[in-house]
Design a protein around this motif. Structure first.
Motif, PDB file in Angstrom:
ATOM      1  N   LEU A 214       0.787  -1.148   0.094  1.00 15.05           N
ATOM      2  CA  LEU A 214      -0.028   0.062   0.208  1.00 15.05           C
ATOM      3  C   LEU A 214       0.832   1.226  -0.153  1.00 15.05           C
ATOM      4  N   PRO A 215       1.877   1.437   0.859  1.00 11.49           N
ATOM      5  CA  PRO A 215       2.764   2.580   0.673  1.00 11.49           C
ATOM      6  C   PRO A 215       3.378   2.819  -0.549  1.00 11.49           C
ATOM      7  N   ALA A 216       3.933   1.581  -1.231  1.00  8.12           N
ATOM      8  CA  ALA A 216       4.595   1.714  -2.465  1.00  8.12           C
ATOM      9  C   ALA A 216       3.532   2.006  -3.472  1.00  8.12           C
ATOM     10  N   ALA A 217       2.432   1.787  -3.580  1.00 11.37           N
ATOM     11  CA  ALA A 217       1.234   2.010  -4.580  1.00 11.37           C
ATOM     12  C   ALA A 217       0.958   3.715  -4.114  1.00 11.37           C
ATOM     13  N   ALA A 218       0.917   3.943  -3.062  1.00  8.96           N
ATOM     14  CA  ALA A 218       0.654   5.534  -2.939  1.00  8.96           C
ATOM     15  C   ALA A 218       1.628   6.223  -3.298  1.00  8.96           C
ATOM     16  N   VAL A 266      -4.471   6.542   3.030  1.00  9.04           N
ATOM     17  CA  VAL A 266      -3.232   7.432   2.433  1.00  9.04           C
ATOM     18  C   VAL A 266      -3.131   7.071   0.858  1.00  9.04           C
ATOM     19  N   TYR A 267      -3.303   5.868   0.576  1.00 10.98           N
ATOM     20  CA  TYR A 267      -3.263   5.227  -0.921  1.00 10.98           C
ATOM     21  C   TYR A 267      -4.623   6.103  -1.597  1.00 10.98           C
ATOM     22  N   LEU A 268      -5.900   5.987  -1.029  1.00  9.29           N
ATOM     23  CA  LEU A 268      -7.011   6.512  -1.618  1.00  9.29           C
ATOM     24  C   LEU A 268      -6.807   8.094  -1.824  1.00  9.29           C
ATOM     25  N   LEU A 269      -6.267   8.552  -0.830  1.00  4.93           N
ATOM     26  CA  LEU A 269      -5.786  10.155  -1.110  1.00  4.93           C
ATOM     27  C   LEU A 269      -4.904  10.560  -2.007  1.00  4.93           C
ATOM     28  N   SER A 270      -3.940   9.559  -2.126  1.00  5.47           N
ATOM     29  CA  SER A 270      -2.929   9.975  -3.246  1.00  5.47           C
ATOM     30  C   SER A 270      -3.375   9.667  -4.706  1.00  5.47           C
ATOM     31  N   VAL A 271      -4.433   8.614  -4.820  1.00  7.95           N
ATOM     32  CA  VAL A 271      -5.321   8.618  -5.984  1.00  7.95           C
ATOM     33  C   VAL A 271      -5.760   9.772  -6.379  1.00  7.95           C
ATOM     34  N   LEU A 272      -6.614  10.283  -5.360  1.00  4.23           N
ATOM     35  CA  LEU A 272      -7.526  11.477  -5.548  1.00  4.23           C
ATOM     36  C   LEU A 272      -6.660  12.990  -5.891  1.00  4.23           C
ATOM     37  N   PRO A 275       0.049  14.047  -7.811  1.00  5.92           N
ATOM     38  CA  PRO A 275       0.383  14.641  -8.899  1.00  5.92           C
ATOM     39  C   PRO A 275       0.210  13.773 -10.132  1.00  5.92           C
ATOM     40  N   ARG A 276       0.564  12.391  -9.852  1.00  5.37           N
ATOM     41  CA  ARG A 276       0.225  11.595 -10.969  1.00  5.37           C
ATOM     42  C   ARG A 276      -0.917  10.744 -10.783  1.00  5.37           C
ATOM     43  N   GLY A 277      -1.892  11.161 -10.108  1.00  5.25           N
ATOM     44  CA  GLY A 277      -3.118  10.395  -9.899  1.00  5.25           C
ATOM     45  C   GLY A 277      -4.313  10.832 -10.642  1.00  5.25           C
ATOM     46  N   LEU A 278      -5.452  10.922 -10.155  1.00  4.55           N
ATOM     47  CA  LEU A 278      -6.625  11.312 -11.088  1.00  4.55           C
ATOM     48  C   LEU A 278      -6.382  12.889 -11.590  1.00  4.55           C
TER      49      LEU A 278
END
Length: 291
Positions: A214-218, A266-272, A275-278
């Motif tokens: 999860l931290p790596a994906a975030a 943290v992962y979901l926030l990173s997706v949202l 800068p490389r997310g949504l």
């Protein structure tokens, strides 16, 4: 100010079990999170989950023979993980079956066998301990084991850093210009098994891979450089450990799931918002329409 101290600092200052839990989990972040970055870059994230279950039969065998003793369960888990990793790699190289399929087959067999072995002697509480870990019950022996695994992992990453990056980018090129291809692959799998065994002490076989992936994906949503991803993933892991342990302490929640759910937030926030997310995908889409 006193309220801030009571909420954030007091649990780690006044209670020894919280100090050991924090120390052990932070050590895991230092080693498991960078390994998770390479797992993600190699598109082996689900293989990490399979490997987490692969250590279960060995840990269960150690439990069956010696009870809830750290050394026998650790040695058993390490042996089982290595056997499954080598077996899956051998099947994928010697037959038509791909590595993900062979890993899935070994993982299902391992999970069923491990649960069966624990059930032969243990109670449902023992099974929960093996599957979900007890980070709040880490002792000095467990901390020493986790510290040793962290040291070995960091040394391995330092020595094989360039080869690991090359294999992530183009494994065929690495094998064509160097004989390090296959050895690096097995060294990396060994590091994965080591960190899953270390994570097993704190988070159990089902959740240990969560602190790895999860931290790596975030981190992937915040940077594109490998070294930066490893640093961000480690920081995300550390923040998840601290917040998860505090939630567990103040709200009487299970500690392991609290840590992993914190990493999930943290992962979901990173997706949202990363800068490389949504936002990045939305801006590219707008530029494409404008063009």
């Amino acid at each position: 100010m006193n309220a801030l101290y009571d909420i954030i600092f007091a649990p780690f200052i006044e209670f020894g079990f919280m100090q050991r839990a924090l120390g052990g989990a932070l050590l895991l972040c230092l080693s498991a999170c960078p390994v998770g970055v390479f797992l993600m870059l190699r598109r082996m994230s689900l293989a990490g989950d399979a490997m987490a279950h692969a250590i279960l039969p060995g840990a269960a065998a150690g439990f069956l023979l010696y009870g809830l003793e750290i050394v026998p369960m650790t040695v058993g888990g390490l042996v089982a993980g290595v056997v499954v990793a080598l077996g899956a790699a051998a099947v994928s190289r010697l037959t038509v079956l791909k590595e993900d399929a062979s890993m899935a087959a070994f993982y299902l067999i391992s999970l069923a066998l491990g649960v069966l072995i624990v059930s032969l002697r243990g109670s449902p509480i023992d099974l929960m301990h093996v599957l979900f870990g007890t980070v709040l019950a880490l002792n000095d022996e467990a901390l020493g084991l986790i510290g040793g695994i962290t040291a070995v992992t960091l040394a391995g990453l330092f020595v094989f850093w360039r080869a690991l990056i090359a294999e992530c980018l183009d494994p065929l090129f690495l094998r064509s210009v160097s004989k390090l291809g296959p050895p690096v692959h097995f060294v990396f799998l060994g590091l994965v098994v080591l960190n899953l065994v270390g994570g097993f002490q704190a988070l159990g076989t089902l959740l240990s891979v969560g602190l790895m992936m999860l931290p790596a994906a975030a981190a992937r949503f915040w940077t594109g450089q490998v070294i930066s991803m490893c640093v961000v993933a480690t920081l995300v892991g550390a923040a998840s450990v601290i917040s998860g342990l505090l939630l567990s302490f103040h709200l009487s929640l299970p500690s392991g799931p609290s840590i992993i759910l914190s990493a999930g937030v943290v992962y979901l926030l990173s997706v949202l918002v990363g800068p490389r997310g949504l936002p990045s995908r939305r801006s590219r889409s707008l530029r494409h329409r404008a063009a």
